[in-house]
Design a protein around this motif. Structure first.
Motif, PDB file in Angstrom:
ATOM      1  N   UNK A   1       2.517  14.001   2.227  1.00 60.39           N
ATOM      2  CA  UNK A   1       2.892  12.981   1.245  1.00 60.39           C
ATOM      3  C   UNK A   1       2.915  11.589   1.875  1.00 60.39           C
ATOM      4  N   UNK A   2       3.393  11.498   3.118  1.00 60.94           N
ATOM      5  CA  UNK A   2       3.396  10.204   3.806  1.00 60.94           C
ATOM      6  C   UNK A   2       1.978   9.713   4.044  1.00 60.94           C
TER       7      UNK A   2
ATOM      8  N   UNK B   1       0.375   6.372   2.489  1.00 62.28           N
ATOM      9  CA  UNK B   1      -0.228   5.352   3.350  1.00 62.28           C
ATOM     10  C   UNK B   1      -1.661   5.049   2.977  1.00 62.28           C
ATOM     11  N   UNK B   2      -2.419   6.072   2.665  1.00 55.31           N
ATOM     12  CA  UNK B   2      -3.824   5.867   2.282  1.00 55.31           C
ATOM     13  C   UNK B   2      -3.915   5.122   0.962  1.00 55.31           C
ATOM     14  N   UNK B   3      -3.082   5.505  -0.002  1.00 52.45           N
ATOM     15  CA  UNK B   3      -3.144   4.826  -1.299  1.00 52.45           C
ATOM     16  C   UNK B   3      -2.681   3.376  -1.185  1.00 52.45           C
ATOM     17  N   UNK B   4      -1.702   3.113  -0.325  1.00 52.03           N
ATOM     18  CA  UNK B   4      -1.264   1.725  -0.112  1.00 52.03           C
ATOM     19  C   UNK B   4      -2.379   0.924   0.534  1.00 52.03           C
ATOM     20  N   UNK B   5      -3.064   1.515   1.501  1.00 49.26           N
ATOM     21  CA  UNK B   5      -4.145   0.822   2.189  1.00 49.26           C
ATOM     22  C   UNK B   5      -5.303   0.537   1.244  1.00 49.26           C
TER      23      UNK B   5
ATOM     24  N   UNK C   1      -6.383  -5.158  -1.193  1.00 51.92           N
ATOM     25  CA  UNK C   1      -7.760  -5.677  -1.161  1.00 51.92           C
ATOM     26  C   UNK C   1      -8.096  -6.345   0.156  1.00 51.92           C
ATOM     27  N   UNK C   2      -7.135  -7.019   0.758  1.00 54.68           N
ATOM     28  CA  UNK C   2      -7.386  -7.683   2.038  1.00 54.68           C
ATOM     29  C   UNK C   2      -7.726  -6.687   3.120  1.00 54.68           C
ATOM     30  N   UNK C   3      -7.013  -5.559   3.150  1.00 60.22           N
ATOM     31  CA  UNK C   3      -7.271  -4.535   4.159  1.00 60.22           C
ATOM     32  C   UNK C   3      -8.638  -3.898   3.946  1.00 60.22           C
ATOM     33  N   UNK C   4      -9.004  -3.676   2.698  1.00 59.74           N
ATOM     34  CA  UNK C   4     -10.308  -3.093   2.396  1.00 59.74           C
ATOM     35  C   UNK C   4     -11.422  -4.066   2.783  1.00 59.74           C
ATOM     36  N   UNK C   5     -11.240  -5.360   2.517  1.00 58.84           N
ATOM     37  CA  UNK C   5     -12.241  -6.359   2.904  1.00 58.84           C
ATOM     38  C   UNK C   5     -12.407  -6.415   4.416  1.00 58.84           C
ATOM     39  N   UNK C   6     -11.301  -6.361   5.165  1.00 56.96           N
ATOM     40  CA  UNK C   6     -11.383  -6.363   6.635  1.00 56.96           C
ATOM     41  C   UNK C   6     -12.126  -5.132   7.133  1.00 56.96           C
TER      42      UNK C   6
END
Length: 131
Positions: free
Chosen positions: A99-100, A104-108, A112-117
């Motif tokens: 679950x953690x 974490x994956x869903x938050x990441x 959008x900034x993390x996905x762009x990086x």
């Protein structure tokens, strides 16, 4: 095939029947054993991160089997309390970690900034590959 020369005692019980006066051996609960197996499999699956969803399902099954194994271990002639507790602990740990990881994956992914990086890093790595 040779036969034994030992005389057969008339009061000897067949091996699959208990002898009077001797207590029968307690048997480990099958549910407790399967709880431990599912707990180990769930934890290993969650730790691979790719099979985390499989690990969550295995962990939930392991929790149910662990509870059933604990209840069965209270019956006379049935053991496996420690095995059931071990399976229950491993299954709960696997579910919590799964679950953690999912959180974490869903938050990441929702950031959008993390996905762009991440996309920039992948494209930079592609540019560095020889053609």
């Amino acid at each position: 095939m040779t036969t034994s020369k030992r005389p057969v005692r008339a009061d000897a019980a067949p091996p699959d029947q208990p002898v009077r006066g001797r207590p029968t051996e307690a048997k480990t609960s099958a549910a407790a054993t399967f709880a431990l197996v599912f707990g180990v499999a769930a934890l290993l699956s969650v730790l691979t991160a790719i099979l985390a969803s499989v690990g969550l399902v295995l962990g939930i099954i392991g929790i149910v089997l662990g509870v059933v194994g604990l209840r069965m271990a209270t019956r006379p002639g049935v053991t496996g309390r420690g095995v059931a507790i071990g399976g229950l602990v491993l299954s709960i740990l696997a579910v919590v970690l799964g679950l953690a990881l999912a959180a974490g994956v869903s938050t990441f992914v929702n950031n959008e900034g993390a996905v762009d990086r991440l996309e920039r890093q992948v494209s930079d790595l592609r540019d560095k590959l020889p053609r």
